[in-house]
Write a protein that holds these residues in place. Structure first.
Motif, PDB file in Angstrom:
ATOM      1  N   ALA A 136       0.811  -1.174  -0.093  1.00 38.51           N
ATOM      2  CA  ALA A 136       0.131  -0.088  -0.034  1.00 38.51           C
ATOM      3  C   ALA A 136       0.952   1.125  -0.068  1.00 38.51           C
ATOM      4  N   LYS A 161       0.859   4.043  -3.275  1.00 38.07           N
ATOM      5  CA  LYS A 161      -0.296   4.913  -3.697  1.00 38.07           C
ATOM      6  C   LYS A 161      -0.749   5.564  -2.180  1.00 38.07           C
ATOM      7  N   GLY A 162      -0.470   4.635  -1.219  1.00 40.98           N
ATOM      8  CA  GLY A 162      -1.397   5.155   0.013  1.00 40.98           C
ATOM      9  C   GLY A 162      -2.370   4.251   0.208  1.00 40.98           C
ATOM     10  N   TYR A 163      -2.937   3.381  -0.884  1.00 38.96           N
ATOM     11  CA  TYR A 163      -4.070   2.498  -0.651  1.00 38.96           C
ATOM     12  C   TYR A 163      -3.739   1.344  -1.444  1.00 38.96           C
ATOM     13  N   ASP A 176     -12.721   2.912   1.078  1.00 37.86           N
ATOM     14  CA  ASP A 176     -13.263   3.956   0.055  1.00 37.86           C
ATOM     15  C   ASP A 176     -14.267   3.034  -0.995  1.00 37.86           C
ATOM     16  N   GLN A 195     -11.410   0.719  -2.566  1.00 32.79           N
ATOM     17  CA  GLN A 195      -9.870   0.861  -2.330  1.00 32.79           C
ATOM     18  C   GLN A 195      -9.892   0.878  -0.548  1.00 32.79           C
ATOM     19  N   TRP A 252      -7.646   2.632   2.213  1.00 24.59           N
ATOM     20  CA  TRP A 252      -6.706   3.500   2.185  1.00 24.59           C
ATOM     21  C   TRP A 252      -6.046   3.642   3.547  1.00 24.59           C
ATOM     22  N   PHE A 279      -1.373   8.853   4.165  1.00 27.60           N
ATOM     23  CA  PHE A 279      -1.755   9.703   3.346  1.00 27.60           C
ATOM     24  C   PHE A 279      -0.912  11.014   3.838  1.00 27.60           C
ATOM     25  N   PHE A 326      -9.649  13.207   1.667  1.00 29.29           N
ATOM     26  CA  PHE A 326      -9.317  11.737   1.968  1.00 29.29           C
ATOM     27  C   PHE A 326     -10.532  10.914   1.345  1.00 29.29           C
TER      28      PHE A 326
END
Lengths: 258, 174
Positions: free
Chosen positions: A187, A190-192, A225, A233, A235, A240, B11
């Protein structure tokens, strides 16, 4: 005539000697050991002398500190090993890392509300430096890593997960096994992460992938998400980047739970 | 001054009602703060649920995420529980948003009154919200329905009494 090495007695002795050597393998002769101890002692006292001469440098300069620590490591000395004794008294090195540990805990507690107890080493470093102000001692990432290792050894629930060339610092004893760690690493880019990405990259079955993601959700480390194009997704607030530049709001501070 | 969005606003998962209970609590708390802050900034006192869907608060075009109607309702219900929102109709399509609760407004007004030694004086509602003396005070320009609720809160505390006058209502402070 007296003949040596012959006779039942001599043979037995020889066998015993051989057996002893075999048994002890690479053990050196006693006098060699004494030699080495003396050398190490000399080395140690040289190091101590060096340390007291360069006390200021060690305190102020993080680069210097790294090299000093590495020197100590080569002779098996850990300046942080005990609260008392030469090192901590002479240099206050112990205090320095102890205080740093406290700072690290404070930062992690303050942000746990946002990131579930997972923070990048970069962000931790930024915030620790910020908290110390302009005139305080310099703190490097190496310093942080050492302090965290100390915290970990003291059983504070700390851990470090290698991720994308750096680390994610875990400050809450969430149970993270190898599967979780590997997904966190995935992860990082891309942060996810998605179920498909896990399946493609790690070659796991769907069920295993979902199981890990559910666990991350449960531990508060990941958010779902459901509006992402294609598939959901997952996250991680810890990854982030926009989050890391935000100050802690008073409301968040109020919601801090120890 | 332009409105400052909290980190959660950009976010993507923030716009999905979280399945994890603890995370959802944090999420809803953040939504409540954001909604109230936005209304306060733009001096909004009423919200229409349908219209809200398209408002930038609940619809972040930049990241292409929006809060669903159901989720908006959940946020509004949270606000209602906290005392920051009142439904105007049974169908829950329009609501009053009190980014400051009546008690909080009441306190501000009472502080102003006592600061100027005006306890035991009588004010018309108009004087309080539109008079020259209150110019610059936060409650200046407060809508009448909100003012009434605030005074009612003070009344319950025994700090004020709403009285009827010839051309409207007034209030006496104790």
């Amino acid at each position: 005539m007296h003949r040596r090495g012959v006779g039942a007695g001599a043979i037995a002795k020889k066998k015993l000697a051989e057996a002893k050597y075999k048994e002890r393998g690479t053990v050196l002769a006693e006098d060699q050991i004494v030699q080495m101890s003396k050398q190490i002692d000399t080395f140690k006292s040289h190091l101590e002398e060096f340390a007291s001469k360069h006390k200021q440098e060690i305190r102020k300069n993080s680069q210097f500190r790294v090299q000093f620590q590495e020197m100590c490591a080569t002779i098996g000395v850990d300046p942080l090993a005990s609260g008392k004794g030469f090192w901590s008294e002479m240099l206050g090195v112990g205090d320095f890392y102890y205080e740093l540990g406290v700072q690290i805990i404070e930062v992690c507690l303050a942000l746990k509300h946002r990131n579930g107890g997972l923070i990048t080493l970069d962000e931790l470093h930024q915030r620790v430096l910020k908290g110390r102000g302009k005139y305080a001692q310099d703190v490097s990432q190496d310093d942080l890593v050492r302090a965290i290792k100390k915290l970990k050894a003291m059983g504070n629930g700390f851990g470090m997960i290698p991720v994308g060339g750096s680390y994610l610092v875990q400050s809450v004893p969430a149970e993270l096994n190898m599967d979780h760690t590997v997904v966190l690493q995935l992860a990082e880019k891309k942060g996810y992460v998605t179920v498909s990405e896990i399946k493609d990259n790690l070659k796991w079955e769907r069920e295993r992938s979902c199981h890990v993601l559910d666990h991350l959700l449960k531990e508060g480390l990941a958010w779902l998400d459901a509006q992402a194009a294609g598939e959901p997704q997952y996250w991680l607030p810890a990854l982030f980047s926009e989050l890391s530049s935000r100050d802690i709001t008073p409301e968040e501070a109020n919601q801090m739970t120890p | 001054m332009s409105f400052e969005w909290p980190w959660q606003y950009n976010f993507p998962p923030f716009f999905t009602l979280q399945p994890n209970v603890d995370t959802r609590q944090k999420q809803l708390a953040a939504w409540c703060s954001l909604a109230l802050a936005y209304c306060r900034h733009h001096k909004l006192y009423t919200l229409d649920v349908m219209e809200s869907q398209e408002s930038p608060v609940f619809n972040n075009k930049k990241i292409e995420r929006k809060l669903s109607t159901e989720s908006i309702q959940v946020v509004f219900e949270e606000l209602r529980k906290k005392g920051n929102l009142d439904w105007l109709d049974k169908n829950k399509s329009r609501c009053l948003v009190m980014w400051r609760r009546p008690e909080e407004w009441g306190k501000l007004i009472y502080q102003w009154v006592s600061k100027f030694g005006m306890i035991n004086s009588v004010f018309t509602l108009y004087e309080l919200t539109n008079g020259d003396d209150t110019e610059g005070e936060e409650f200046h320009g407060l809508e009448e329905w909100m003012l009434l609720r605030s005074l009612q809160a003070l009344q319950t505390e025994g700090k004020a009494e709403i009285i009827s006058m010839d051309d409207g209502k007034g209030v006496k402070f104790f």
